[in-house]
Design a protein around this motif. Structure first.
Motif, PDB file in Angstrom:
ATOM      1  N   ARG A  44       0.810  -1.218   0.000  1.00 44.23           N
ATOM      2  CA  ARG A  44       0.000   0.000   0.000  1.00 44.23           C
ATOM      3  C   ARG A  44       0.843   1.267   0.000  1.00 44.23           C
ATOM      4  O   ARG A  44       0.325   2.350  -0.210  1.00 44.23           O
ATOM      5  CB  ARG A  44      -0.914   0.008   1.219  1.00 44.23           C
ATOM      6  CG  ARG A  44      -1.961  -1.063   1.175  1.00 44.23           C
ATOM      7  CD  ARG A  44      -2.904  -0.944   2.353  1.00 44.23           C
ATOM      8  NE  ARG A  44      -3.738  -2.128   2.426  1.00 44.23           N
ATOM      9  CZ  ARG A  44      -3.637  -3.050   3.369  1.00 44.23           C
ATOM     10  NH1 ARG A  44      -2.780  -2.906   4.347  1.00 44.23           N
ATOM     11  NH2 ARG A  44      -4.424  -4.100   3.364  1.00 44.23           N
ATOM     12  N   LEU A  52       1.338   6.753   0.510  1.00 45.27           N
ATOM     13  CA  LEU A  52       0.374   5.780   0.024  1.00 45.27           C
ATOM     14  C   LEU A  52       0.409   5.711  -1.493  1.00 45.27           C
ATOM     15  O   LEU A  52       0.590   6.725  -2.175  1.00 45.27           O
ATOM     16  CB  LEU A  52      -1.037   6.163   0.469  1.00 45.27           C
ATOM     17  CG  LEU A  52      -1.353   6.032   1.948  1.00 45.27           C
ATOM     18  CD1 LEU A  52      -2.762   6.558   2.224  1.00 45.27           C
ATOM     19  CD2 LEU A  52      -1.228   4.608   2.418  1.00 45.27           C
ATOM     20  N   ALA A  56      -4.424   2.784  -2.521  1.00 50.91           N
ATOM     21  CA  ALA A  56      -4.623   2.982  -1.085  1.00 50.91           C
ATOM     22  C   ALA A  56      -5.071   4.415  -0.795  1.00 50.91           C
ATOM     23  O   ALA A  56      -5.937   4.636   0.057  1.00 50.91           O
ATOM     24  CB  ALA A  56      -3.343   2.660  -0.322  1.00 50.91           C
ATOM     25  N   TYR A  57      -4.492   5.373  -1.501  1.00 49.45           N
ATOM     26  CA  TYR A  57      -4.882   6.771  -1.301  1.00 49.45           C
ATOM     27  C   TYR A  57      -6.332   6.985  -1.717  1.00 49.45           C
ATOM     28  O   TYR A  57      -7.097   7.655  -1.023  1.00 49.45           O
ATOM     29  CB  TYR A  57      -3.962   7.700  -2.108  1.00 49.45           C
ATOM     30  CG  TYR A  57      -4.310   9.152  -1.939  1.00 49.45           C
ATOM     31  CD1 TYR A  57      -3.852   9.867  -0.852  1.00 49.45           C
ATOM     32  CD2 TYR A  57      -5.128   9.805  -2.856  1.00 49.45           C
ATOM     33  CE1 TYR A  57      -4.182  11.207  -0.683  1.00 49.45           C
ATOM     34  CE2 TYR A  57      -5.467  11.134  -2.698  1.00 49.45           C
ATOM     35  CZ  TYR A  57      -4.992  11.824  -1.607  1.00 49.45           C
ATOM     36  OH  TYR A  57      -5.332  13.132  -1.447  1.00 49.45           O
ATOM     37  N   HIS A  60      -8.646   5.535   0.864  1.00 50.26           N
ATOM     38  CA  HIS A  60      -8.652   6.399   2.060  1.00 50.26           C
ATOM     39  C   HIS A  60      -9.462   7.673   1.800  1.00 50.26           C
ATOM     40  O   HIS A  60     -10.252   8.101   2.649  1.00 50.26           O
ATOM     41  CB  HIS A  60      -7.213   6.735   2.449  1.00 50.26           C
ATOM     42  CG  HIS A  60      -7.098   7.519   3.704  1.00 50.26           C
ATOM     43  ND1 HIS A  60      -7.438   7.018   4.936  1.00 50.26           N
ATOM     44  CD2 HIS A  60      -6.685   8.788   3.916  1.00 50.26           C
ATOM     45  CE1 HIS A  60      -7.236   7.938   5.858  1.00 50.26           C
ATOM     46  NE2 HIS A  60      -6.779   9.029   5.264  1.00 50.26           N
ATOM     47  N   ARG A  63     -13.171   6.918   1.897  1.00 48.46           N
ATOM     48  CA  ARG A  63     -13.657   6.753   3.277  1.00 48.46           C
ATOM     49  C   ARG A  63     -13.843   8.113   3.944  1.00 48.46           C
ATOM     50  O   ARG A  63     -14.836   8.339   4.635  1.00 48.46           O
ATOM     51  CB  ARG A  63     -12.688   5.887   4.090  1.00 48.46           C
ATOM     52  CG  ARG A  63     -12.802   4.411   3.798  1.00 48.46           C
ATOM     53  CD  ARG A  63     -12.061   3.579   4.829  1.00 48.46           C
ATOM     54  NE  ARG A  63     -10.666   3.954   5.000  1.00 48.46           N
ATOM     55  CZ  ARG A  63      -9.652   3.437   4.301  1.00 48.46           C
ATOM     56  NH1 ARG A  63      -9.871   2.520   3.389  1.00 48.46           N
ATOM     57  NH2 ARG A  63      -8.421   3.838   4.524  1.00 48.46           N
ATOM     58  N   LEU A  64     -12.884   9.017   3.747  1.00 47.56           N
ATOM     59  CA  LEU A  64     -13.000  10.356   4.333  1.00 47.56           C
ATOM     60  C   LEU A  64     -14.196  11.117   3.772  1.00 47.56           C
ATOM     61  O   LEU A  64     -14.930  11.762   4.513  1.00 47.56           O
ATOM     62  CB  LEU A  64     -11.720  11.158   4.095  1.00 47.56           C
ATOM     63  CG  LEU A  64     -10.506  10.758   4.918  1.00 47.56           C
ATOM     64  CD1 LEU A  64      -9.278  11.517   4.438  1.00 47.56           C
ATOM     65  CD2 LEU A  64     -10.756  11.022   6.384  1.00 47.56           C
TER      66      LEU A  64
END
Length: 88
Positions: A44, A52, A56-57, A60, A63-64
């Motif tokens: 990742r 990242l 992976a970025y 993320h 999700r944010l």
């Protein structure tokens, strides 16, 4: 080991043998799981920068955005070939 040796407590030699036989594979599986987790975590991140990687970025950032919605802005900069200069 002397077969006449009595072990203190309520555990017999047979019980300890079974417990030991079960502990060895569990230890191996735990070590394997730890190694696999470390290898997956390493995929990742970029090994050179420690940042990242794109997948992976992106996960993320999604999700944010799902958690904070309109209160957040995510900026993604693709930095491939930054060290190249253009002629012209």
């Amino acid at each position: 080991m002397n077969p006449d040796v009595r072990l203190p407590g309520r555990f017999s030699r047979h019980t300890l043998l079974i417990a030991t036989a079960a502990a060895v594979p569990l230890t191996g599986w735990a070590a394997h799981a730890l190694t696999l987790h470390k290898r997956l975590a390493a995929t990742r991140k970029d090994p050179l920068t420690g940042l990242l990687r794109r997948d992976a970025y992106t996960a993320h950032a999604r999700r944010l955005l799902a958690r904070h919605g309109d209160k957040m802005t995510v900026l993604m900069v693709d930095a491939d070939h930054v060290d190249r200069t253009t002629d012209g």
